[in-house]
Design an enzyme around this catalytic site. Structure first.
Site, PDB file in Angstrom:
ATOM      1  N   LYS A  49       0.871  -1.179   0.000  1.00 37.14           N
ATOM      2  CA  LYS A  49       0.000   0.000   0.000  1.00 37.14           C
ATOM      3  C   LYS A  49       0.907   1.227   0.000  1.00 37.14           C
ATOM      4  O   LYS A  49       1.569   1.531   0.983  1.00 37.14           O
ATOM      5  CB  LYS A  49      -0.898   0.010   1.250  1.00 37.14           C
ATOM      6  CG  LYS A  49      -1.888   1.159   1.232  1.00 37.14           C
ATOM      7  CD  LYS A  49      -1.715   2.002   2.483  1.00 37.14           C
ATOM      8  CE  LYS A  49      -2.446   3.307   2.423  1.00 37.14           C
ATOM      9  NZ  LYS A  49      -1.799   4.328   1.579  1.00 37.14           N
TER      10      LYS A  49
ATOM     11  N   GLU B 285       8.953   1.269  11.149  1.00 31.51           N
ATOM     12  CA  GLU B 285      10.011   2.252  10.875  1.00 31.51           C
ATOM     13  C   GLU B 285       9.360   3.617  11.024  1.00 31.51           C
ATOM     14  O   GLU B 285       8.596   4.036  10.153  1.00 31.51           O
ATOM     15  CB  GLU B 285      10.544   2.073   9.448  1.00 31.51           C
ATOM     16  CG  GLU B 285      11.312   0.795   9.216  1.00 31.51           C
ATOM     17  CD  GLU B 285      12.651   0.798   9.919  1.00 31.51           C
ATOM     18  OE1 GLU B 285      13.163   1.878  10.246  1.00 31.51           O
ATOM     19  OE2 GLU B 285      13.176  -0.287  10.155  1.00 31.51           O
TER      20      GLU B 285
ATOM     21  N   CYS C  67      13.426  10.709   7.245  1.00 28.24           N
ATOM     22  CA  CYS C  67      13.320  10.269   8.641  1.00 28.24           C
ATOM     23  C   CYS C  67      14.670  10.354   9.344  1.00 28.24           C
ATOM     24  O   CYS C  67      14.734  10.505  10.550  1.00 28.24           O
ATOM     25  CB  CYS C  67      12.797   8.847   8.690  1.00 28.24           C
ATOM     26  SG  CYS C  67      13.753   7.747   7.649  1.00 28.24           S
TER      27      CYS C  67
ATOM     28  N   GLU D  21       9.911  16.517  14.966  1.00 30.52           N
ATOM     29  CA  GLU D  21      10.503  16.273  13.655  1.00 30.52           C
ATOM     30  C   GLU D  21      10.043  17.406  12.725  1.00 30.52           C
ATOM     31  O   GLU D  21       8.850  17.536  12.457  1.00 30.52           O
ATOM     32  CB  GLU D  21       9.979  14.919  13.162  1.00 30.52           C
ATOM     33  CG  GLU D  21      10.678  14.364  11.984  1.00 30.52           C
ATOM     34  CD  GLU D  21      10.099  12.996  11.599  1.00 30.52           C
ATOM     35  OE1 GLU D  21       8.927  12.712  11.909  1.00 30.52           O
ATOM     36  OE2 GLU D  21      10.831  12.229  10.976  1.00 30.52           O
TER      37      GLU D  21
HETATM   38  P1  NAP Z   1       2.127   8.674   7.703  1.00 29.61           P
HETATM   39  O1  NAP Z   1       1.121   9.739   7.651  1.00 29.61           O
HETATM   40  O2  NAP Z   1       2.253   7.870   8.933  1.00 29.61           O
HETATM   41  O3  NAP Z   1       1.823   7.757   6.432  1.00 29.61           O
HETATM   42  C1  NAP Z   1       2.607   6.637   6.115  1.00 29.61           C
HETATM   43  C2  NAP Z   1       1.751   5.579   5.458  1.00 29.61           C
HETATM   44  O4  NAP Z   1       0.764   5.155   6.396  1.00 29.61           O
HETATM   45  C3  NAP Z   1       0.981   6.063   4.233  1.00 29.61           C
HETATM   46  O5  NAP Z   1       0.879   5.004   3.306  1.00 29.61           O
HETATM   47  C4  NAP Z   1      -0.368   6.409   4.808  1.00 29.61           C
HETATM   48  O6  NAP Z   1      -1.423   6.310   3.877  1.00 29.61           O
HETATM   49  C5  NAP Z   1      -0.534   5.313   5.846  1.00 29.61           C
HETATM   50  N1  NAP Z   1      -1.470   5.656   6.914  1.00 29.61           N
HETATM   51  C6  NAP Z   1      -1.963   6.860   7.265  1.00 29.61           C
HETATM   52  N2  NAP Z   1      -2.837   6.728   8.289  1.00 29.61           N
HETATM   53  C7  NAP Z   1      -2.899   5.407   8.579  1.00 29.61           C
HETATM   54  C8  NAP Z   1      -3.616   4.648   9.526  1.00 29.61           C
HETATM   55  N3  NAP Z   1      -4.437   5.208  10.404  1.00 29.61           N
HETATM   56  N4  NAP Z   1      -3.411   3.319   9.554  1.00 29.61           N
HETATM   57  C9  NAP Z   1      -2.570   2.724   8.688  1.00 29.61           C
HETATM   58  N5  NAP Z   1      -1.864   3.394   7.757  1.00 29.61           N
HETATM   59  C10 NAP Z   1      -2.020   4.728   7.703  1.00 29.61           C
HETATM   60  O7  NAP Z   1       3.587   9.227   7.445  1.00 29.61           O
HETATM   61  P2  NAP Z   1       4.076  10.120   6.248  1.00 29.61           P
HETATM   62  O8  NAP Z   1       3.638  11.521   6.512  1.00 29.61           O
HETATM   63  O9  NAP Z   1       3.739   9.506   4.940  1.00 29.61           O
HETATM   64  O10 NAP Z   1       5.653   9.984   6.376  1.00 29.61           O
HETATM   65  C11 NAP Z   1       6.387  10.817   7.203  1.00 29.61           C
HETATM   66  C12 NAP Z   1       6.772  10.104   8.470  1.00 29.61           C
HETATM   67  O11 NAP Z   1       7.364   8.850   8.165  1.00 29.61           O
HETATM   68  C13 NAP Z   1       7.811  10.860   9.247  1.00 29.61           C
HETATM   69  O12 NAP Z   1       7.521  10.786  10.616  1.00 29.61           O
HETATM   70  C14 NAP Z   1       9.084  10.098   8.944  1.00 29.61           C
HETATM   71  O13 NAP Z   1      10.096  10.223   9.898  1.00 29.61           O
HETATM   72  C15 NAP Z   1       8.585   8.711   8.868  1.00 29.61           C
HETATM   73  N6  NAP Z   1       9.523   7.895   8.120  1.00 29.61           N
HETATM   74  C16 NAP Z   1      10.221   6.923   8.789  1.00 29.61           C
HETATM   75  C17 NAP Z   1      11.163   6.177   8.111  1.00 29.61           C
HETATM   76  C18 NAP Z   1      11.955   5.106   8.793  1.00 29.61           C
HETATM   77  O14 NAP Z   1      12.559   4.304   8.085  1.00 29.61           O
HETATM   78  N7  NAP Z   1      11.987   5.028  10.100  1.00 29.61           N
HETATM   79  C19 NAP Z   1      11.376   6.410   6.759  1.00 29.61           C
HETATM   80  C20 NAP Z   1      10.641   7.411   6.124  1.00 29.61           C
HETATM   81  C21 NAP Z   1       9.699   8.140   6.816  1.00 29.61           C
HETATM   82  P3  NAP Z   1      -2.038   7.610   3.185  1.00 29.61           P
HETATM   83  O15 NAP Z   1      -0.920   8.230   2.447  1.00 29.61           O
HETATM   84  O16 NAP Z   1      -3.075   7.020   2.293  1.00 29.61           O
HETATM   85  O17 NAP Z   1      -2.583   8.474   4.269  1.00 29.61           O
END
Ligand code: NAP
Length: 483
Positions: free
Chosen positions: A173, A248, A282, A385
């Protein structure tokens, strides 16, 4: 003909008929593509198809699975320019950085194509007479992989490649902001001839898709990259089912520069660790701590270089800072700057929305590369962040103080250290609470070493041999009567 890009379900490209996702180009604010969506019932069917495909896929040799992964890598490599353009269009990052992301994606596929052959077990000497013991590793089963938008392809494949290598079917997804490159990946999978149901692409409501992955017993594991907030939700939702999870999550990386560092190398490394991917990483250096004796010289050089970073559309030659992903991301970064300044911080460069000399960026979500000094302790840019090209620089006196400042966060994904003192490297390596520590190295992630977070930055590891382990069960086979 419809302009809606299809999903990939059970070996076919289909539009299941849900409301399509409208993908926005963050440089222009305009719609750059539409992608089909699937509802919860469709995800359930996809999990059933993955379940049917599981036996056949796990039954192949690791060598055969590796050959499929290599074919996917070859199919992507043949389309690097086109897929890099897709990433830049939907994510905004400068085109060379999109090409870099594809390069790493291809490397992950080829590396796990080999690593799949090393899912070794062990023979354990017996304690009791007549007994013999084996430990074997078997694939966990169908996996739900949820990916973010900031590195939309490589972070998805960091999950898919090891899962497929281990013998697990995958449902991917993608983030709704960046599903177009995932469609291109599905095309590469199709071209490589993977059996139907082994890899599927599902897009749509994150909550519905995640709920089905969580509650459906045939989806044996969820691997998620995204925010700590959503990671927490997934853990809570998975608790009644004891759902296996790899998480992650968010980062808040400290970058420490000591007086004995090579100053030019530290400035160059900070530019990369902070401003690569427009700060939307991240592992981005969120907080820069510089030892007092070199603080002013460091700031002067950093400001000079940061202010000169070209901002603009990722397709413009030479651009290094693209747009933020959306208006919310831009507003959040501006709020961090505003709050720091209200508390007494000085903007040394940047600090404002970028619209371009001729207004060409007026509809995009650009922020000038920003350096702040005099930032008060407790400011949001030091505790949350920021996910933007904003570098708060803070002085410190001693190594002990630097360690204490660095660890003063609930996050623990990455840290960076610039020093030439070997003893210090060991002390910091042992004491900094982070899963990856770059020592005079702004880009530590690599296919062959583990990557993941301490504290609230996550659970489990990706990449390296640990990345394959994440998709394997460990089983003990005990034999009696062997006299
Ligand atoms: P996000 O809002 O958590 O979204 C990540 C993924 O989760 C997307 O596919 C999103 O789908 C989905 N999602 C959203 N709400 C959900 C829910 N309630 N249940 C299940 N899945 C859900 O994060 P983001 O804004 O895309 O990414 C930024 C964050 O990711 C930052 O905090 C960054 O640090 C972190 N990150 C961590 C790593 C690591 O390796 N540790 C790497 C990269 C990024 P939709 O897009 O359809 O909402």
């Amino acid at each position: 003909m419809s302009d809606i890009r299809p999903l990939y379900l059970n070996g076919r490209f289909v539009d299941p008929g849900g409301k399509p996702i409208e993908v926005v180009n963050p440089s222009t604010g305009g719609i750059c593509g539409r992608v089909a969506t699937v509802d919860r019932a469709g995800v359930r069917r996809a999990i059933d198809d993955a379940w049917k495909a599981f036996d056949g896929w796990r039954g192949r040799t690791a060598m055969e699975r590796g050959q499929f992964l290599r074919k996917i890598a070859d199919a992507l490599e043949a389309r690097v320019d086109e897929i890099a353009r897709t990433i830049t269009t939907e994510n905004g990052k400068p085109l060379p950085q999109s090409r870099g992301e594809l390069g790493m994606t291809i490397d992950h596929l080829r590396w796990f194509a080999e690593e799949g052959r090393r899912a070794y077990g062990r023979v354990v000497p017996n304690q009791a007479p007549g007994k013999r013991h084996l430990v074997i590793r078997t694939p966990v089963g169908p996996v739900g992989a949820i990916a973010p938008w900031n590195f939309p392809l490589v972070l998805a494949i960091r999950k898919a490649a090891p899962a497929l290598a281990a013998g697990c079917p995958v449902l991917l997804k993608p983030a709704s902001a960046t599903p177009l490159c995932a469609v291109a990946f599905a095309e590469a999978v199709h071209e490589a001839g993977l059996p139907e149901g082994v890899f599927q692409l599902v897009a749509g409501s994150a909550r519905e898709i995640a709920a089905e992955m969580t509650e459906n017993p045939r989806c044996r594991k969820i691997t998620f990259t995204g925010s700590t907030e959503v990671g927490r939700e997934l853990m809570a939702a998975g608790a009644p089912f004891i759902k296996k999870l790899s998480l992650e999550l968010g980062g808040q990386a400290p970058l420490l520069v000591f007086e004995d560092a090579d100053l030019d190398a530290a400035v160059a490394g900070t530019l990369i660790a902070k401003f690569r991917n427009t700060g939307q990483s991240c592992v981005a250096a969120n907080r820069v701590y510089v030892q007092e004796g070199i603080h002013d010289a460091f700031v002067e050089r950093l400001v000079e270089k940061a202010a000169a970073l070209p901002v603009g559309d990722g397709f413009t030659e030479g651009v290094e800072i693209g747009p933020l992903i959306d208006k919310a991301g831009l507003d959040a970064a501006l709020a961090h700057i505003e709050q720091a300044v209200a508390g007494g911080a000085t903007v040394r460069c940047g600090g404002k929305r970028w619209t371009g000399p001729n207004g060409e960026g007026a509809n995009g979500f650009f922020l000038e590369p920003t350096v702040l000094t005099g930032v008060p302790a407790g400011a949001r840019c030091l505790t949350e962040e920021t996910f933007a090209p904003v570098a708060p620089v803070v002085p410190f006196a001693t190594e002990a103080e630097a360690i204490s400042l660095a660890n003063d966060t609930e996050f623990g994904l990455a840290a960076y250290v610039f020093t030439r003192d070997v003893g210090r490297v060991w002390r910091l390596g042992e004491r900094l609470e982070a899963g990856s520590i770059g020592i005079n190295d702004a880009v530590p992630a690599t296919s062959n070493c583990p990557f993941g977070g301490a504290k609230q930055s996550g659970l489990g590891r990706e990449l390296g041999s640990e990345g394959l382990d994440a998709f394997l069960e460990t089983k003990h086979l005990s034999f009696a009567g062997i006299d």
